[in-house]
Design an enzyme around this catalytic site. Structure first.
Site, PDB file in Angstrom:
ATOM      1  CD  GLU A  50      74.519  16.498  54.314  1.00  0.00           C
ATOM      2  OE1 GLU A  50      74.316  17.239  52.969  1.00  0.00           O
ATOM      3  OE2 GLU A  50      74.970  16.280  55.467  1.00  0.00           O
ATOM      4  CB  SER A  54      72.615  17.052  62.798  1.00  0.00           C
ATOM      5  OG  SER A  54      72.650  15.670  63.693  1.00  0.00           O
ATOM      6  CG  ASN A 113      70.350  18.366  58.857  1.00  0.00           C
ATOM      7  OD1 ASN A 113      70.049  17.298  58.627  1.00  0.00           O
ATOM      8  ND2 ASN A 113      71.218  17.860  59.750  1.00  0.00           N
ATOM      9  CG  HIS A 116      75.501  14.706  58.516  1.00  0.00           C
ATOM     10  ND1 HIS A 116      74.505  15.357  57.609  1.00  0.00           N
ATOM     11  CD2 HIS A 116      74.975  14.333  59.662  1.00  0.00           C
ATOM     12  CE1 HIS A 116      73.304  15.235  58.497  1.00  0.00           C
ATOM     13  NE2 HIS A 116      73.593  14.798  59.717  1.00  0.00           N
TER      14      HIS A 116
HETATM   15  N1  3HC Z   1      65.708   1.023  62.063  1.00  0.00           N
HETATM   16  C1  3HC Z   1      67.360  -0.089  60.497  1.00  0.00           C
HETATM   17  N2  3HC Z   1      66.018  -0.154  59.108  1.00  0.00           N
HETATM   18  C2  3HC Z   1      64.676   0.089  59.443  1.00  0.00           C
HETATM   19  C3  3HC Z   1      64.266   0.563  60.223  1.00  0.00           C
HETATM   20  C4  3HC Z   1      65.419   1.211  61.213  1.00  0.00           C
HETATM   21  N3  3HC Z   1      64.449   1.972  62.223  1.00  0.00           N
HETATM   22  N4  3HC Z   1      62.856   1.861  59.722  1.00  0.00           N
HETATM   23  C5  3HC Z   1      62.688   0.222  58.892  1.00  0.00           C
HETATM   24  N5  3HC Z   1      63.953  -0.340  58.670  1.00  0.00           N
HETATM   25  C6  3HC Z   1      64.209  -0.733  57.313  1.00  0.00           C
HETATM   26  C7  3HC Z   1      63.403  -1.514  57.205  1.00  0.00           C
HETATM   27  O1  3HC Z   1      63.451  -2.997  57.662  1.00  0.00           O
HETATM   28  C8  3HC Z   1      62.791  -2.514  55.520  1.00  0.00           C
HETATM   29  O2  3HC Z   1      63.605  -2.868  55.664  1.00  0.00           O
HETATM   30  P1  3HC Z   1      64.163  -3.998  54.549  1.00  0.00           P
HETATM   31  O3  3HC Z   1      62.945  -3.234  52.551  1.00  0.00           O
HETATM   32  O4  3HC Z   1      64.822  -4.066  53.672  1.00  0.00           O
HETATM   33  O5  3HC Z   1      62.964  -4.533  55.091  1.00  0.00           O
HETATM   34  C9  3HC Z   1      62.621  -0.548  54.792  1.00  0.00           C
HETATM   35  O6  3HC Z   1      63.365   0.534  56.230  1.00  0.00           O
HETATM   36  C10 3HC Z   1      61.764  -0.479  55.116  1.00  0.00           C
HETATM   37  O7  3HC Z   1      60.588  -0.497  56.187  1.00  0.00           O
HETATM   38  P2  3HC Z   1      59.220  -0.305  57.115  1.00  0.00           P
HETATM   39  O8  3HC Z   1      58.702  -0.632  55.833  1.00  0.00           O
HETATM   40  O9  3HC Z   1      59.332  -0.624  58.322  1.00  0.00           O
HETATM   41  O10 3HC Z   1      59.134   1.035  56.602  1.00  0.00           O
HETATM   42  P3  3HC Z   1      58.597   2.637  56.180  1.00  0.00           P
HETATM   43  O11 3HC Z   1      59.014   1.750  54.249  1.00  0.00           O
HETATM   44  O12 3HC Z   1      57.778   3.441  56.263  1.00  0.00           O
HETATM   45  O13 3HC Z   1      60.386   2.765  56.225  1.00  0.00           O
HETATM   46  C11 3HC Z   1      61.804   4.870  56.370  1.00  0.00           C
HETATM   47  C12 3HC Z   1      60.508   3.277  57.644  1.00  0.00           C
HETATM   48  C13 3HC Z   1      62.945   4.215  56.406  1.00  0.00           C
HETATM   49  C14 3HC Z   1      62.417   5.238  58.199  1.00  0.00           C
HETATM   50  C15 3HC Z   1      61.211   5.810  56.201  1.00  0.00           C
HETATM   51  O14 3HC Z   1      60.028   5.859  56.764  1.00  0.00           O
HETATM   52  C16 3HC Z   1      61.688   6.809  55.696  1.00  0.00           C
HETATM   53  O15 3HC Z   1      62.563   6.805  54.782  1.00  0.00           O
HETATM   54  N6  3HC Z   1      61.685   7.849  56.553  1.00  0.00           N
HETATM   55  C17 3HC Z   1      62.203   9.189  55.995  1.00  0.00           C
HETATM   56  C18 3HC Z   1      63.949   9.058  57.199  1.00  0.00           C
HETATM   57  C19 3HC Z   1      63.989  10.707  56.760  1.00  0.00           C
HETATM   58  O16 3HC Z   1      64.530  11.961  56.621  1.00  0.00           O
HETATM   59  N7  3HC Z   1      65.495  10.491  57.211  1.00  0.00           N
HETATM   60  C20 3HC Z   1      66.193  11.812  57.190  1.00  0.00           C
HETATM   61  C21 3HC Z   1      66.022  12.587  58.394  1.00  0.00           C
HETATM   62  S1  3HC Z   1      67.915  13.569  58.594  1.00  0.00           S
HETATM   63  C22 3HC Z   1      68.855  13.092  59.325  1.00  0.00           C
HETATM   64  O17 3HC Z   1      68.558  12.097  59.863  1.00  0.00           O
HETATM   65  C23 3HC Z   1      69.961  14.072  60.095  1.00  0.00           C
HETATM   66  C24 3HC Z   1      70.344  13.638  61.052  1.00  0.00           C
HETATM   67  O18 3HC Z   1      71.746  14.613  60.524  1.00  0.00           O
HETATM   68  C25 3HC Z   1      69.954  13.942  62.366  1.00  0.00           C
END
Ligand code: 3HC
Length: 288
Positions: free
Chosen positions: A156, A123, A195, A144
């Site tokens: 990335e 990350s 990040n 990433h």
């Molecule tokens: N794993 C796999 N697929 C998932 C999932 C998971 N944990 N959670 C949700 N999904 C999928 C669902 O299957 C659904 O897919 P579909 O529309 O094709 O059927 C889709 O995502 C939407 O799911 P939901 O309707 O159940 O839920 P939400 O609309 O609330 O979406 C979310 C969930 C995609 C996690 C959304 O809340 C989101 O985008 N959150 C922000 C995530 C984010 O910012 N990520 C970046 C974090 S920073 C990072 O990763 C950096 C690293 O270095 C730590």
């Protein structure tokens, strides 16, 4: 090497990121072998693939043949030699500890075929910090992904000074084959793009909570309802791991010595109590 030469991918780490990166690779038609030091994590990763993929068929998002092929492409093993011995491309998604990563890169350099590219999904750790543990720094870069890796579209790719143009290009091409949009950074910078931006948001959110200006719930509400983010910063830290946020903060503070980079008291409290978020069933929120 060209992207067409990649047949076998090895994913190191079956945790938050690794298990989904492995499924992404298998869905894109690659043989993927996922490895971890924990058999429990591997079992969970395999169980995830065995439930998630059929669910996609039930939802009408994938065809049964695609799922059968993806499952046949996936393997899980504790044995690093077995997982990486024939890999053309390695994506390391192990714990964010530099000592462990350097040891892994040295091992991978010994185990993998000489043409293999070794990428880290770290990350925030730039690949020059692990490249010199290998005899092939030109084939080392950052790749990433974002959590959840099966959903988030961006990757990335960071081309360090040691990374060859060919390695960066193959990694960008693989990103596209995995159905993701790649951004290629040609300068190493701690935390890359996303990040750094997210870190600024999280720092301010933690500062406001520490100062008692608003509750974590109110801050999340402000970010989701006013800025349109799908999750507020506290819910997102629970999702990506409070331990990760703490390690990132500590690493940054140790590098800069700047007191404003020190992890916030609220973050330290959660970390110390082991309230790491979703995976611990408790973080800023409770999870059943
Ligand atoms: N794993 C796999 N697929 C998932 C999932 C998971 N944990 N959670 C949700 N999904 C999928 C669902 O299957 C659904 O897919 P579909 O529309 O094709 O059927 C889709 O995502 C939407 O799911 P939901 O309707 O159940 O839920 P939400 O609309 O609330 O979406 C979310 C969930 C995609 C996690 C959304 O809340 C989101 O985008 N959150 C922000 C995530 C984010 O910012 N990520 C970046 C974090 S920073 C990072 O990763 C950096 C690293 O270095 C730590």
């Amino acid at each position: 090497m060209k992207v067409e030469d990649i047949k076998q991918i090895c994913v190191i780490g079956a945790g938050n990121m690794g298990h989904q990166i492995a499924v992404c690779g298998a869905l894109a038609g690659y043989k993927v072998s996922c490895t971890d030091i924990s058999q429990d994590m591997l079992n969970k990763a395999e169980a995830f693939a065995n439930t998630y993929l059929p669910e996609r068929v039930a939802k009408g998002k994938l065809r049964q043949e695609q799922v059968d092929k993806a499952l046949a492409n996936l393997s899980f093993t504790k044995n690093l030699e077995e997982a990486a011995g024939a890999a053309d491309f390695v994506i390391e998604a192990a714990v964010e500890k530099i000592g462990i990563k350097r040891k892994l890169f040295a091992d991978l350099d010994r185990i993998t075929p000489p043409h293999a590219i070794l990428a880290t999904n770290s990350s925030f750790i730039v690949s020059s910090q692990v490249a010199d543990a290998t005899k092939r720094p030109d084939k080392v870069c950052n790749m990433h992904f974002f959590n959840p890796a099966l959903v988030m579209k961006l990757v990335e790719v960071v081309q360090g000074a040691h990374t060859s143009v060919e390695t960066a290009q193959v990694t960008m091409d693989l990103t596209a084959k995995l159905g993701k949009t790649g951004i290629l950074l040609k300068k190493e910078i701690y935390g890359f793009l996303v990040n750094r931006i997210l870190g600024a948001l999280n720092s301010e959110a933690l500062y406001l909570a520490d100062m008692g200006i608003a509750t974590t719930e109110e801050i999340d509400l402000a970010v989701t309802n006013a800025l349109g983010h799908p999750m507020g910063p506290f819910r997102l830290m629970d999702f990506t791991g409070i331990d990760l946020a703490y390690y990132i903060g500590m690493e940054r503070y140790q590098n800069t010595g700047d007191a404003t980079d020190k992890p916030s008291p609220l973050l330290v409290e959660k970390f110390t109590k082991g309230e790491y978020g979703v995976k611990a069933k408790k973080g800023f929120y409770l999870y059943e």
